[in-house]
Design an enzyme around this catalytic site. Structure first.
Site, mmCIF file in Angstrom:
data_model
loop_
_atom_site.group_PDB
_atom_site.id
_atom_site.type_symbol
_atom_site.label_atom_id
_atom_site.label_comp_id
_atom_site.label_asym_id
_atom_site.label_seq_id
_atom_site.Cartn_x
_atom_site.Cartn_y
_atom_site.Cartn_z
ATOM 1 N N GLY A 64 0.918 -1.226 -0.116
ATOM 2 C CA GLY A 64 -0.038 0.019 0.028
ATOM 3 C C GLY A 64 0.966 1.329 0.098
ATOM 4 N N THR A 94 1.255 3.876 2.023
ATOM 5 C CA THR A 94 1.691 4.097 3.514
ATOM 6 C C THR A 94 3.053 3.386 3.530
ATOM 7 O OG1 THR A 94 -0.453 4.556 4.282
ATOM 8 C CG2 THR A 94 1.381 4.548 5.903
ATOM 9 N N ASP A 138 2.517 -2.765 8.421
ATOM 10 C CA ASP A 138 1.434 -2.492 7.507
ATOM 11 C C ASP A 138 0.377 -1.535 7.581
ATOM 12 O OD1 ASP A 138 0.589 -3.203 4.878
ATOM 13 O OD2 ASP A 138 -0.305 -5.392 5.323
ATOM 14 N N ASP A 164 -7.119 -0.473 5.551
ATOM 15 C CA ASP A 164 -8.066 0.475 5.182
ATOM 16 C C ASP A 164 -9.117 0.815 6.099
ATOM 17 O OD1 ASP A 164 -7.306 0.119 2.259
ATOM 18 O OD2 ASP A 164 -7.989 -2.250 2.751
ATOM 19 N N LYS A 168 -8.557 -4.856 5.596
ATOM 20 C CA LYS A 168 -7.372 -4.838 4.432
ATOM 21 C C LYS A 168 -7.750 -5.332 3.279
ATOM 22 C CE LYS A 168 -3.297 -5.813 6.478
ATOM 23 N NZ LYS A 168 -2.673 -4.943 5.804
ATOM 24 N N GLY A 169 -6.859 -5.181 2.102
ATOM 25 C CA GLY A 169 -7.132 -5.903 1.342
ATOM 26 C C GLY A 169 -7.456 -4.896 -0.224
ATOM 27 N N GLY A 170 -7.380 -3.546 0.222
ATOM 28 C CA GLY A 170 -7.875 -2.470 -0.693
ATOM 29 C C GLY A 170 -6.854 -2.542 -1.934
ATOM 30 N N GLU A 196 -0.550 -10.770 3.080
ATOM 31 C CA GLU A 196 -0.447 -9.898 4.099
ATOM 32 C C GLU A 196 -0.903 -10.804 5.509
ATOM 33 O OE1 GLU A 196 -1.451 -5.733 2.059
ATOM 34 O OE2 GLU A 196 -2.879 -6.601 3.277
ATOM 35 N N LYS A 227 -8.371 6.515 8.695
ATOM 36 C CA LYS A 227 -8.638 5.183 8.746
ATOM 37 C C LYS A 227 -9.219 4.729 10.314
ATOM 38 C CE LYS A 227 -6.535 4.479 4.710
ATOM 39 N NZ LYS A 227 -5.052 3.609 4.608
HETATM 40 C C1 ABF Z 1 -2.502 -2.649 2.709
HETATM 41 O O1 ABF Z 1 -2.601 -1.481 1.880
HETATM 42 C C2 ABF Z 1 -3.709 -3.200 2.649
HETATM 43 O O2 ABF Z 1 -4.187 -3.953 3.376
HETATM 44 C C3 ABF Z 1 -4.627 -1.999 2.562
HETATM 45 O O3 ABF Z 1 -5.498 -2.205 1.682
HETATM 46 C C4 ABF Z 1 -3.609 -0.621 2.067
HETATM 47 C C5 ABF Z 1 -3.832 0.433 2.780
HETATM 48 O O4 ABF Z 1 -3.210 1.059 1.704
HETATM 49 P P1 ABF Z 1 -2.815 2.609 1.881
HETATM 50 O O5 ABF Z 1 -1.679 2.834 2.899
HETATM 51 O O6 ABF Z 1 -2.468 2.943 0.461
HETATM 52 O O7 ABF Z 1 -4.074 3.372 2.132
HETATM 53 O O8 ABF Z 1 -1.890 -2.456 3.837
#
Ligand code: ABF
Length: 218
Positions: free
Chosen positions: A29, A31, A81, A84, A94-96, A103, A121
């Site tokens: 993702g 972040t 990690d 979402d 999670k899983g977006g 993961e 979030k």
């Molecule tokens: C992963 O990244 C995912 O499980 C979740 O979907 C996503 C969050 O992404 P971001 O940091 O782009 O908002 O951790």
């Protein structure tokens, strides 16, 4: 402050949680991409890493981190990690980013899950963000029927084949008041590879970025 700036802020704060001399689990993702960038910029030593996606693997390798196969790694200390959605009990959706299966595997191997998010979030109840469910393609319609019976409205994610060669149904309209029970129920549907509910093993620490700085929830 933009959401991007908040993500950089929390990415920097996560550097303090990288264990010295042992394997680090790295999620996916935007972040997490900023977290990897910060590892590179600050030259933080990472002994080795296990990675939750091909994109993460590439990014880690590009800054010189040795990425190892989870099959050749023992359970390790820290997995970092994003998410979402995160609820007050540290259950997560999670899983977006379509990497939920890997993961979840890396989460299961980690002693501690450090979740890094911006304040947007944090939610009271999971479910506004459509719940991703990774599925075996031949089971798509039957899994969708079962998810409808559970009260959700599954939508096939367009142009998305996961790193595992599977598809994703995004389930809309759920108000998830018992994340653990729903995780277990959906996991049992034949053809489901992984549901993006992380409740049986949620986060241990949540770092979330606000305009006033990074807050830590334990
Ligand atoms: C992963 O990244 C995912 O499980 C979740 O979907 C996503 C969050 O992404 P971001 O940091 O782009 O908002 O951790």
């Amino acid at each position: 402050m933009t959401q991007d700036e908040l993500k950089v802020m929390v990415a920097k704060a996560a550097l303090d949680y990288i264990p010295a001399g042992s394997v680090l689990g790295v999620g996916s993702g935007s972040t997490v991409m900023k977290f990897i960038e910060q590892i590179g910029i600050n030259k933080v030593p990472v002994a080795a890493a296990v990675s939750s996606s091909n994109k993460t693997t590439e990014a880690l390798k590009s800054i010189g981190v040795n990425v190892v196969d989870p099959n050749e790694t023992q359970p390790y200390d820290v997995y970092i990690d994003g998410a979402d959605e995160v609820d007050p009990n540290f259950n997560m959706i999670k899983g977006g980013g379509a990497c939920l299966t890997r993961e979840k595997i890396l989460t299961s191997m980690a002693k501690k899950f450090i979740c890094i998010v911006d304040k947007s979030k944090l939610v009271d109840t999971l479910g506004k963000f459509p719940l991703p469910v990774e599925i075996i393609p031949m089971a798509r319609e039957q899994v969708a029927r079962t998810l409808r019976a559970l009260g959700g409205e599954p939508v096939l994610r367009k142009d998305c084949i996961t790193d595992n060669g599977c598809e994703i149904l995004d389930v809309h309209g759920l108000k998830i008041t018992d994340p653990l029970a729903l995780e277990q129920k959906i996991n049992q549907i034949p053809g489901v590879v992984t549901v993006g509910l992380f409740a049986a093993k949620g986060a241990d620490i949540v770092l979330y970025a606000t305009e006033e700085g990074v807050k830590v929830l334990k």
